[in-house]
Design a protein around this motif. Sequence first.
Motif, short mmCIF file in Angstrom:
data_model
loop_
_atom_site.label_atom_id
_atom_site.label_comp_id
_atom_site.label_asym_id
_atom_site.label_seq_id
_atom_site.Cartn_x
_atom_site.Cartn_y
_atom_site.Cartn_z
N LYS A 14 0.83 -1.21 0.00
CA LYS A 14 0.00 0.00 0.00
C LYS A 14 0.86 1.26 0.00
N LEU A 15 0.27 2.31 -0.56
CA LEU A 15 0.85 3.64 -0.53
C LEU A 15 -0.25 4.59 -0.09
N GLU A 16 0.05 5.43 0.88
CA GLU A 16 -0.92 6.38 1.41
C GLU A 16 -0.28 7.76 1.44
N LEU A 17 -0.97 8.73 0.83
CA LEU A 17 -0.48 10.11 0.80
C LEU A 17 -1.51 11.04 1.42
N HIS A 18 -1.05 11.96 2.24
CA HIS A 18 -1.89 13.02 2.79
C HIS A 18 -1.19 14.33 2.48
N TYR A 19 -1.91 15.24 1.81
CA TYR A 19 -1.29 16.50 1.42
C TYR A 19 -2.35 17.57 1.21
N THR A 20 -1.90 18.82 1.21
CA THR A 20 -2.80 19.93 0.91
C THR A 20 -2.35 20.59 -0.38
N LEU A 21 -3.31 21.18 -1.09
CA LEU A 21 -3.04 21.96 -2.29
C LEU A 21 -3.42 23.40 -2.00
N ASP A 22 -2.56 24.33 -2.45
CA ASP A 22 -2.92 25.73 -2.34
C ASP A 22 -2.65 26.43 -3.66
N ILE A 23 -3.41 27.49 -3.90
CA ILE A 23 -3.24 28.33 -5.07
C ILE A 23 -3.01 29.74 -4.55
N ASN A 24 -1.89 30.33 -4.94
CA ASN A 24 -1.49 31.65 -4.42
C ASN A 24 -1.49 31.65 -2.90
N THR A 25 -1.01 30.60 -2.30
CA THR A 25 -0.89 30.36 -0.86
C THR A 25 -2.23 30.27 -0.12
N SER A 26 -3.34 30.25 -0.85
CA SER A 26 -4.66 30.05 -0.22
C SER A 26 -5.04 28.58 -0.35
#
Length: 145
Positions: free
Chosen positions: A119-131
């Motif tokens: 298994k591979l598990e990823l947790h991440y956030t995406l931001d646009i122009n730091t928002s």
Amino acid sequence: MKFQQKNVLIVLKGVQRADGERDVVELSTLGKYYKLENGVDYLTYEESETTGFEGCTTILKMEGNRRVTITRTGDNLRTELIVERGVRNQCSYETDVGALTMGICGERIINTLQEQGGKLELHYTLDINTSLASENELYITVKEC
């Protein structure tokens, strides 16, 4: 550099939270798993109509529990997202209306892939122009065919 290649069944589940909404996408597909001697592993698969990226190839380059690079290529499309634990990377993401520069901040990577699967598990956030744009989780299960 020597490597081993295996045909695998890949089950993906993506969870995205944005603006109070939760969206879940699940997909099963056949692909290939490559294990290199240097400890870098690759998963590749062809996208389908289900994901909206029909005709594209997705490649995941996995560097243990530290870093995963997701590259998607196809007709006039090249997108690369780098998820690295504790690091914010800026990446280009192609859309129908043009390219966006997004920040990807890796929170957690759990990689138990081995030659027989895992298994591979990823947790991440995406931001646009730091928002903050979204909070994301990607769960991938790999089984040898």
